[in-house]
Write a protein that holds these residues in place. Sequence first.
Motif, short mmCIF file in Angstrom:
data_model
loop_
_atom_site.label_atom_id
_atom_site.label_comp_id
_atom_site.label_asym_id
_atom_site.label_seq_id
_atom_site.Cartn_x
_atom_site.Cartn_y
_atom_site.Cartn_z
N LEU A 1 3.82 0.86 10.32
CA LEU A 1 3.48 0.56 8.93
C LEU A 1 4.70 0.24 8.07
O LEU A 1 4.60 0.21 6.85
CB LEU A 1 2.70 1.74 8.34
CG LEU A 1 1.33 1.98 8.98
CD1 LEU A 1 0.76 3.32 8.56
CD2 LEU A 1 0.37 0.85 8.62
N GLU B 1 -1.01 9.34 -6.40
CA GLU B 1 -2.14 8.51 -5.97
C GLU B 1 -1.78 7.76 -4.68
O GLU B 1 -0.69 7.21 -4.56
CB GLU B 1 -2.49 7.51 -7.06
CG GLU B 1 -3.78 6.79 -6.81
CD GLU B 1 -4.21 5.95 -8.01
OE1 GLU B 1 -4.72 4.84 -7.76
OE2 GLU B 1 -4.02 6.39 -9.14
N LEU B 2 -2.72 7.75 -3.75
CA LEU B 2 -2.50 7.13 -2.44
C LEU B 2 -3.54 6.07 -2.15
O LEU B 2 -4.68 6.16 -2.62
CB LEU B 2 -2.57 8.19 -1.34
CG LEU B 2 -1.60 9.35 -1.41
CD1 LEU B 2 -2.00 10.43 -0.41
CD2 LEU B 2 -0.19 8.87 -1.16
N ASP B 3 -3.15 5.10 -1.35
CA ASP B 3 -4.11 4.13 -0.83
C ASP B 3 -4.64 4.55 0.53
O ASP B 3 -5.76 4.21 0.91
CB ASP B 3 -3.45 2.75 -0.70
CG ASP B 3 -3.04 2.20 -2.05
OD1 ASP B 3 -3.90 2.12 -2.95
OD2 ASP B 3 -1.85 1.87 -2.22
N MET B 4 -3.80 5.30 1.28
CA MET B 4 -4.18 5.69 2.62
C MET B 4 -3.46 6.98 3.01
O MET B 4 -2.33 7.21 2.58
CB MET B 4 -3.80 4.58 3.60
CG MET B 4 -4.36 4.71 4.98
SD MET B 4 -3.96 3.27 6.03
CE MET B 4 -4.88 1.99 5.20
N MET C 1 0.84 -1.18 0.00
CA MET C 1 0.00 0.00 0.00
C MET C 1 0.88 1.25 0.00
O MET C 1 1.91 1.28 0.64
CB MET C 1 -0.89 0.04 1.24
CG MET C 1 -2.15 -0.74 1.07
SD MET C 1 -3.50 -0.20 2.16
CE MET C 1 -2.81 -0.39 3.76
N ARG C 2 0.41 2.27 -0.67
CA ARG C 2 1.09 3.57 -0.74
C ARG C 2 0.43 4.49 0.28
O ARG C 2 -0.76 4.83 0.15
CB ARG C 2 0.96 4.13 -2.15
CG ARG C 2 1.73 5.40 -2.42
CD ARG C 2 1.65 5.73 -3.92
NE ARG C 2 2.16 7.02 -4.20
CZ ARG C 2 3.45 7.29 -4.45
NH1 ARG C 2 4.33 6.32 -4.44
NH2 ARG C 2 3.84 8.52 -4.71
N ILE C 3 1.19 4.87 1.31
CA ILE C 3 0.63 5.58 2.47
C ILE C 3 1.37 6.90 2.69
O ILE C 3 2.60 6.92 2.73
CB ILE C 3 0.75 4.71 3.73
CG1 ILE C 3 0.01 3.38 3.53
CG2 ILE C 3 0.22 5.46 4.95
CD1 ILE C 3 0.31 2.35 4.60
N HIS D 1 5.35 -1.07 4.04
CA HIS D 1 4.51 -0.46 3.01
C HIS D 1 5.32 0.66 2.35
O HIS D 1 6.36 1.07 2.85
CB HIS D 1 3.24 0.12 3.62
CG HIS D 1 2.32 -0.92 4.18
ND1 HIS D 1 1.50 -1.68 3.38
CD2 HIS D 1 2.13 -1.34 5.45
CE1 HIS D 1 0.81 -2.53 4.14
NE2 HIS D 1 1.18 -2.34 5.41
N GLU D 2 4.82 1.16 1.25
CA GLU D 2 5.46 2.30 0.60
C GLU D 2 5.04 3.56 1.38
O GLU D 2 3.91 4.03 1.24
CB GLU D 2 5.02 2.41 -0.86
CG GLU D 2 5.70 3.52 -1.60
CD GLU D 2 5.26 3.64 -3.05
OE1 GLU D 2 5.72 4.58 -3.70
OE2 GLU D 2 4.44 2.82 -3.51
#
Length: 104
Positions: free
Chosen positions: A20, A66-69, A1-3, A23-24
């Motif tokens: 975290l 663009e982000l996931d979180m 995930m990209r956070i 994750h990225e």
Amino acid sequence: MRILILGATGGLGTGLAQALQGHELLLSGRKARELQALVERVRGKALPADLTDELEAQALLAEAGELDMLFHAVGLAARSPVRDTGRDLLERMLQTLSSPLPFC
């Protein structure tokens, strides 16, 4: 995930970054030296920014992509009762909560 973690150099932001790991992680904060040390510990990417500055906030969003979180751990604290805290500091505290990021 990209956070993306905003306020990564504070207690909550640092804790989130450590939890975290793997994750990225895109880590943002105003304290450049502390941010770089955190990035090296958790293998993230530093995106230094002062979110009270609208241009810096917009540049941060553009660079993050663009982000996931997203975690908004931005804040400012004082070590005094509210009634003993000066108006300038109180206004700066409130300003960090109302950053110009469109999703915050």
